[in-house]
Design an enzyme around this catalytic site. Structure first.
Site, mmCIF file in Angstrom:
data_model
loop_
_atom_site.group_PDB
_atom_site.id
_atom_site.type_symbol
_atom_site.label_atom_id
_atom_site.label_comp_id
_atom_site.label_asym_id
_atom_site.label_seq_id
_atom_site.Cartn_x
_atom_site.Cartn_y
_atom_site.Cartn_z
ATOM 1 N N ASP A 111 -0.642 -1.203 0.872
ATOM 2 C CA ASP A 111 -0.899 -2.460 0.511
ATOM 3 C C ASP A 111 -0.931 -3.806 2.360
ATOM 4 O O ASP A 111 -0.696 -2.249 2.924
ATOM 5 C CB ASP A 111 -0.626 -3.217 -0.201
ATOM 6 C CG ASP A 111 1.057 -4.004 -0.028
ATOM 7 O OD1 ASP A 111 1.296 -3.740 0.830
ATOM 8 O OD2 ASP A 111 1.221 -4.478 -0.686
ATOM 9 N N GLN A 156 -4.158 -9.024 -4.509
ATOM 10 C CA GLN A 156 -5.354 -10.231 -3.558
ATOM 11 C C GLN A 156 -4.201 -11.650 -4.751
ATOM 12 O O GLN A 156 -5.089 -12.102 -4.511
ATOM 13 C CB GLN A 156 -6.659 -10.159 -3.947
ATOM 14 C CG GLN A 156 -7.670 -8.668 -3.849
ATOM 15 C CD GLN A 156 -6.851 -8.654 -2.252
ATOM 16 O OE1 GLN A 156 -6.297 -7.939 -1.951
ATOM 17 N NE2 GLN A 156 -7.839 -9.857 -1.309
ATOM 18 N N CYS A 194 12.285 -11.912 12.740
ATOM 19 C CA CYS A 194 12.916 -10.721 14.070
ATOM 20 C C CYS A 194 14.026 -11.055 13.935
ATOM 21 O O CYS A 194 14.584 -9.775 15.046
ATOM 22 C CB CYS A 194 11.904 -11.000 15.234
ATOM 23 S SG CYS A 194 9.971 -10.750 14.513
ATOM 24 N N ARG A 247 10.167 -5.723 -12.441
ATOM 25 C CA ARG A 247 11.031 -4.606 -11.609
ATOM 26 C C ARG A 247 11.765 -3.728 -12.302
ATOM 27 O O ARG A 247 12.270 -4.414 -13.234
ATOM 28 C CB ARG A 247 12.103 -5.327 -10.407
ATOM 29 C CG ARG A 247 10.983 -5.872 -8.785
ATOM 30 C CD ARG A 247 11.082 -5.713 -7.799
ATOM 31 N NE ARG A 247 10.363 -5.297 -6.896
ATOM 32 C CZ ARG A 247 10.322 -6.306 -6.107
ATOM 33 N NH1 ARG A 247 11.719 -6.689 -6.001
ATOM 34 N NH2 ARG A 247 9.284 -6.587 -5.396
ATOM 35 N N TYR A 265 -4.536 3.019 -3.637
ATOM 36 C CA TYR A 265 -2.979 1.461 -4.027
ATOM 37 C C TYR A 265 -2.523 1.785 -5.084
ATOM 38 O O TYR A 265 -0.943 1.372 -5.481
ATOM 39 C CB TYR A 265 -3.382 0.290 -3.011
ATOM 40 C CG TYR A 265 -1.567 -0.910 -3.694
ATOM 41 C CD1 TYR A 265 -0.643 -0.899 -3.245
ATOM 42 C CD2 TYR A 265 -1.820 -1.612 -4.282
ATOM 43 C CE1 TYR A 265 0.500 -1.266 -3.486
ATOM 44 C CE2 TYR A 265 -0.742 -2.643 -5.136
ATOM 45 C CZ TYR A 265 0.086 -2.191 -4.483
ATOM 46 O OH TYR A 265 1.223 -2.755 -5.442
ATOM 47 N N GLU A 296 0.747 -4.464 -11.719
ATOM 48 C CA GLU A 296 0.041 -4.353 -10.090
ATOM 49 C C GLU A 296 -1.092 -4.962 -9.655
ATOM 50 O O GLU A 296 -1.544 -5.308 -9.273
ATOM 51 C CB GLU A 296 -0.146 -2.927 -10.069
ATOM 52 C CG GLU A 296 1.637 -2.452 -9.912
ATOM 53 C CD GLU A 296 1.667 -3.053 -8.878
ATOM 54 O OE1 GLU A 296 1.040 -3.415 -7.459
ATOM 55 O OE2 GLU A 296 3.219 -2.462 -8.502
#
Length: 374
Positions: free
Chosen positions: A144, A48, A205, A31, A126, A43
């Site tokens: 993704d 996966q 949530c 990052r 992607y 990447e």
DNA sequence: TTCCTGAAGA
DNA sequence: TCTTCAGGAA
């Protein structure tokens, strides 16, 4: 298709996601960098693969192969060795094929054009979008697993994410939602949001900034979304490996064909439609007589059945340790290897696990290896 | 469809 | 121990 969604709504969602991201993002070594090479490596490793599983591999890989040139020029065995244990080994082979192509067609400089990036082996839509946006701030939306999950839940889209039509629909929506002024930030944000907040099971949530407008939350359909239709069924395979010991040497063979573990090494394999005895192996393969001739052989160990599970195959494996007194360990298509050099060859997890047990029970004196099973 | 592995849950 | 789940490309 999404005419009922207002532009203002989309902009609002994107800004909520980026605000959330700034507060909650993980600090990861890939990052806040702009080197397309390192972004590319990260990447591919993360395809996966979870961050926790790929983290150390990223550090090791970028240290051993710091740029396109070093990767392109390395022996494939070394690249696969560095990848050993991570799975989906075609990723490593494609990575090197792409590096060679970048050397040949782009003068060793990582391409900045989306279509050029997409044309590289191992890079699909992607990954091309991720590299284009992260390294070059180009307006391509990533889609993704995290994005599928968030979009399907938030907007209540039940098209299967593994169907052609579904993929198109989600890609279009992701494109509409993309903040074209800061595509890098937006893409990072929506994926991190899916990875940390809108998780596959047990999403948080309670602390979600989009809870009040989320379709799945409203309708109680969180566990129903996203929808997948295809389920893979497994096939069973039966592997019998012969681990020859002759003086300081053993035999390996390199896997080829269009099968699992392509270009990795393994102990000589007899595969059949069922598990069978050592006598049955001898009936099918005349390795023993070719190697040992009239010398006696001794089976010092037979493993119990090992189940090795892949996504779509279950391998039932048995290893036999075969000691011979033959003068030279030679068999066409097989590679004689000094036992102490076994760790230099790229191998599957299955072989690696056997080898670990093997090494622990192996002792060497006067250039003779003795295997004592426990 | 076929490529892999490991963590978490049952 | 066994099953489920997570994650893109060709």
């Amino acid at each position: 298709m999404f005419t009922m969604i207002e532009n203002d709504d989309l902009q609002h969602i994107s800004s909520v996601l980026t605000d959330w991201y700034k507060k909650n993002k993980r600090d990861l070594p890939w990052r806040n960098i702009h080197d397309p090479y390192r972004i590319w490596i990260s990447e591919i490793i993360l395809q996966q693969t979870r961050v926790a599983q790929g983290y150390d591999y990223y550090l090791k890989f970028t240290q051993q192969f710091p740029d396109v040139q070093s990767l392109a020029n390395a022996p494939e065995d070394e690249v696969l060795k560095c990848w050993q244990g991570l799975g989906y080994y075609s990723r490593a082979r494609n990575l090197q094929a792409a590096a060679k192509r970048i050397m040949a067609q782009h003068n060793g400089k990582f391409p900045s054009n989306y279509d050029d990036i997409l044309a590289l082996k191992g890079i699909g839509e992607y990954t091309a979008a991720a590299i284009s946006s992260f390294a070059f701030k180009q307006p391509y939306a990533v889609v993704d697993g995290n994005v599928f999950r968030f979009l399907s839940r938030y907007f209540g889209i039940d098209s299967p994410i593994d169907s052609g039509a579904g993929k198109k629909q989600f890609a279009k929506l992701a494109g509409l939602l993309l903040d074209k002024l800061q595509p890098d930030l937006h893409n990072q944000a929506i994926m991190e949001f899916g990875a940390l907040q809108c998780t596959p099971t047990g999403p948080d949530c309670m602390n979600c900034p989009l809870e009040t407008s989320c379709f799945a939350k409203e309708q109680g359909k969180i566990s129903d979304l996203p929808v997948k239709e295809k389920k893979t069924r497994v096939t069973h395979r039966f592997f019998h490996h012969l681990v020859f010991i002759c003086g300081e040497e053993t035999l390996l063979s390199k896997r080829s064909d269009k099968d699992i573990w392509q270009n990795l090494y393994e102990f000589p394999l007899y595969e059949s439609t069922k598990l069978c005895s050592f006598e049955e192996i001898l009936m099918e393969k005349n390795w023993i007589s070719e190697i040992a001739g009239l010398h006696p052989i001794h089976i010092s160990y037979q493993s119990k059945e090992i189940k090795h599970i892949l996504s779509h195959q279950i391998i039932h494996a048995v290893f036999y340790v075969v000691n011979t007194e033959s003068t030279a360990l030679q068999l066409p298509h097989f590679t004689p290897v000094k036992i102490e050099h076994l760790n230099k060859y790229p191998i599957s997890r299955l072989t690696e696990k056997f080898l670990k047990k093997f090494s622990e029970n192996l002792s060497c004196s006067k250039n003779k290896y003795i295997f004592t099973a426990n």
